[in-house]
Design an enzyme around this catalytic site. Structure first.
Site, PDB file in Angstrom:
ATOM      1  N   ASP A 173      -9.092  -0.508 -10.439  1.00 35.29           N
ATOM      2  CA  ASP A 173      -9.802  -1.267  -9.213  1.00 35.29           C
ATOM      3  C   ASP A 173     -11.143  -0.617  -8.795  1.00 35.29           C
ATOM      4  O   ASP A 173     -12.411  -0.852  -9.429  1.00 35.29           O
ATOM      5  CB  ASP A 173      -8.991  -1.255  -7.973  1.00 35.29           C
ATOM      6  CG  ASP A 173      -9.803  -1.886  -6.889  1.00 35.29           C
ATOM      7  OD1 ASP A 173     -10.806  -2.328  -7.029  1.00 35.29           O
ATOM      8  OD2 ASP A 173      -9.348  -1.887  -5.592  1.00 35.29           O
ATOM      9  N   LYS A 232       0.839  -1.247  -0.059  1.00 35.74           N
ATOM     10  CA  LYS A 232      -0.102  -0.002   0.016  1.00 35.74           C
ATOM     11  C   LYS A 232       0.792   1.344  -0.068  1.00 35.74           C
ATOM     12  O   LYS A 232       1.876   1.323   0.845  1.00 35.74           O
ATOM     13  CB  LYS A 232      -0.924   0.081   1.346  1.00 35.74           C
ATOM     14  CG  LYS A 232      -2.024  -1.134   1.362  1.00 35.74           C
ATOM     15  CD  LYS A 232      -2.933  -0.849   0.109  1.00 35.74           C
ATOM     16  CE  LYS A 232      -4.163  -1.794   0.290  1.00 35.74           C
ATOM     17  NZ  LYS A 232      -5.174  -1.764  -0.659  1.00 35.74           N
ATOM     18  N   LYS A 282     -13.939  -7.418  -7.595  1.00 37.19           N
ATOM     19  CA  LYS A 282     -14.416  -7.657  -6.211  1.00 37.19           C
ATOM     20  C   LYS A 282     -15.941  -7.859  -6.045  1.00 37.19           C
ATOM     21  O   LYS A 282     -16.730  -6.970  -6.598  1.00 37.19           O
ATOM     22  CB  LYS A 282     -14.048  -6.324  -5.323  1.00 37.19           C
ATOM     23  CG  LYS A 282     -12.551  -6.273  -5.229  1.00 37.19           C
ATOM     24  CD  LYS A 282     -12.118  -5.052  -4.441  1.00 37.19           C
ATOM     25  CE  LYS A 282     -10.290  -5.105  -4.316  1.00 37.19           C
ATOM     26  NZ  LYS A 282     -10.118  -3.893  -3.299  1.00 37.19           N
ATOM     27  N   GLU A 296      -1.718  -0.609  -8.845  1.00 31.09           N
ATOM     28  CA  GLU A 296      -3.306  -0.712  -8.922  1.00 31.09           C
ATOM     29  C   GLU A 296      -3.812   0.817  -8.601  1.00 31.09           C
ATOM     30  O   GLU A 296      -3.526   1.319  -7.628  1.00 31.09           O
ATOM     31  CB  GLU A 296      -3.662  -1.747  -7.789  1.00 31.09           C
ATOM     32  CG  GLU A 296      -5.359  -1.725  -7.676  1.00 31.09           C
ATOM     33  CD  GLU A 296      -5.665  -2.963  -6.525  1.00 31.09           C
ATOM     34  OE1 GLU A 296      -6.632  -2.937  -6.102  1.00 31.09           O
ATOM     35  OE2 GLU A 296      -4.708  -3.808  -5.898  1.00 31.09           O
ATOM     36  N   ASP A 324      -0.415  -0.619  -4.748  1.00 27.53           N
ATOM     37  CA  ASP A 324      -1.839  -0.119  -4.550  1.00 27.53           C
ATOM     38  C   ASP A 324      -1.878   1.238  -3.907  1.00 27.53           C
ATOM     39  O   ASP A 324      -1.441   1.431  -2.833  1.00 27.53           O
ATOM     40  CB  ASP A 324      -2.556  -1.261  -3.874  1.00 27.53           C
ATOM     41  CG  ASP A 324      -4.233  -0.701  -3.821  1.00 27.53           C
ATOM     42  OD1 ASP A 324      -4.501   0.264  -4.524  1.00 27.53           O
ATOM     43  OD2 ASP A 324      -4.796  -1.479  -3.182  1.00 27.53           O
TER      44      ASP A 324
END
Length: 364
Positions: free
Chosen positions: A243, A162, A267, A218, A190
């Site tokens: 995403d 992250k 997701k 991402e 991400d």
């Protein structure tokens, strides 16, 4: 097998360590559990987290959407008429994707139980084994390096790092982690919408020039900035994954038409459930675009549903980010899906194979 009731509960599970991203910090999983009951005594299970900063859903909205809108439409419906039930769920209310996802997965669970088969076989079959990455929360550099080394020692071969807090520090974070785990693990970045398009290009060029090889980056920019996503994709070697910009099939088609991303992250809480996740996988397969399947902060109920989808669509879902259960202090769910750090396997029990949920508190 007809639906006679839909009951709701709450499940709380502490995390091993705080989950920190550019958008939020979370200390525990706190999810709505759905139990769909039938006249044959079978029960189907679903789950939905409150992820207000991504889906816009909170516990109250999930509960009320199911109780007041979705449930009345489904009572008395025959599980064997799956497509009809899915249409009812998807068309009875706008958005509310997490509520729809939770009910859908419980219905799919029952559908597979009716045919006495694990869900992945009903969805098309496959090899019932997966390997997931694990998330490294954004933190001080030394802490992120230590967490990365610990993950590698536990057997994880892919790290989802992250970033998105501070562009200069982010670059140093990634360099330090890459140098620590080079040759031992792949790195996915991400940014959780934390960069601008120009910042993303700058950061990725700096990392690429420094010899850092990333598997992907991402959602570097805001969900609505498709032009920014395209700008980055056209200017860096690192594959770019959408995403938050890709909730359902329509958004995915638009991203493909624009050539704004190289990979799509599916997701269930964004798609509104299994049915649209399958549609997205089929669309991407047609265009030879790879997908990742991911999760929010979810327990092994809804993550198990994602596991079954990933196995059935393994030809296009080539990247797995289903680490929710690994982030939890313990797994409260007894089911046929086994989560053992990076390794995930599915047993032979029908549906999702859930037999017990420790600590589940039913709502009145």
């Amino acid at each position: 097998m007809k639906i006679t009731d839909i009951r709701l509960g709450m499940l709380r599970v502490p995390l091993k360590t705080p989950f920190k991203t550019a958008l939020r910090t979370v200390n525990e999983i706190e999810d709505v559990i759905v139990i769909v009951e039938t006249d044959t005594g079978h029960q189907g299970y679903g789950e939905a987290p409150a992820t207000a900063v991504i889906t816009g859903d909170i516990h109250g909205s999930i509960i009320e959407a199911i109780r007041t809108v979705i449930k009345p439409k489904l009572l008395g419906q025959d599980i064997s008429d799956l497509n009809h039930i899915i249409r009812l769920i998807q068309n009875c209310i706008m958005k509310n994707y997490s509520a729809k996802a939770a009910v859908e997965m419980a219905v799919y669970d029952l559908f597979a139980q009716q045919y006495q088969s694990p869900l992945y076989k009903v969805l098309g079959g496959g090899v019932p084994k997966l390997t997931t990455d694990i998330t490294i929360s954004v933190d001080y550099i030394d802490k992120m390096v230590a967490d990365s080394l610990d993950a590698v020692a536990r057997g994880f071969e892919t790290l989802k790092v992250k970033v998105g807090k501070d562009i200069g520090v982010d670059i140093e974070r990634v360099k330090a982690i890459y140098n620590a785990v080079a040759g031992k693990a792949l790195i996915r970045l991400d940014a959780n919408q934390g960069w601008t398009a120009k910042e993303a290009v700058y950061a990725l060029h700096k990392l690429e020039d420094a010899g850092v090889r990333l598997e992907l980056v991402e959602q570097p920019v805001k969900y609505y900035d498709l032009e920014g996503l395209k700008y980055i994709t056209e200017r860096v070697h690192t594959p770019v994954m959408a995403d938050e910009s890709s909730f359902g099939p329509r958004e995915v088609i638009e991203l493909i038409k624009m050539r704004a991303a190289d990979i799509i992250n599916i997701k269930l809480m964004k798609t509104g459930g299994i049915s649209n996740a399958i549609k997205i996988a089929d669309i991407c397969s047609f265009y030879d675009m790879q997908c990742m399947i991911g999760c929010m902060l979810e327990s092994s109920i809804s993550v198990a549903a994602a596991v079954h989808v990933a196995v059935a669509k393994a030809d296009v879902i080539t990247k797995i980010d289903l680490d929710g259960p690994s982030l939890c202090a313990f797994n409260p769910v007894t089911s046929s899906v086994t989560f053992n750090e990076a390794d995930i396997t599915i047993g032979d029990a029908p549906g999702l194979g859930i037999t017990n949920i420790q600590g589940l508190v039913m709502l009145p």
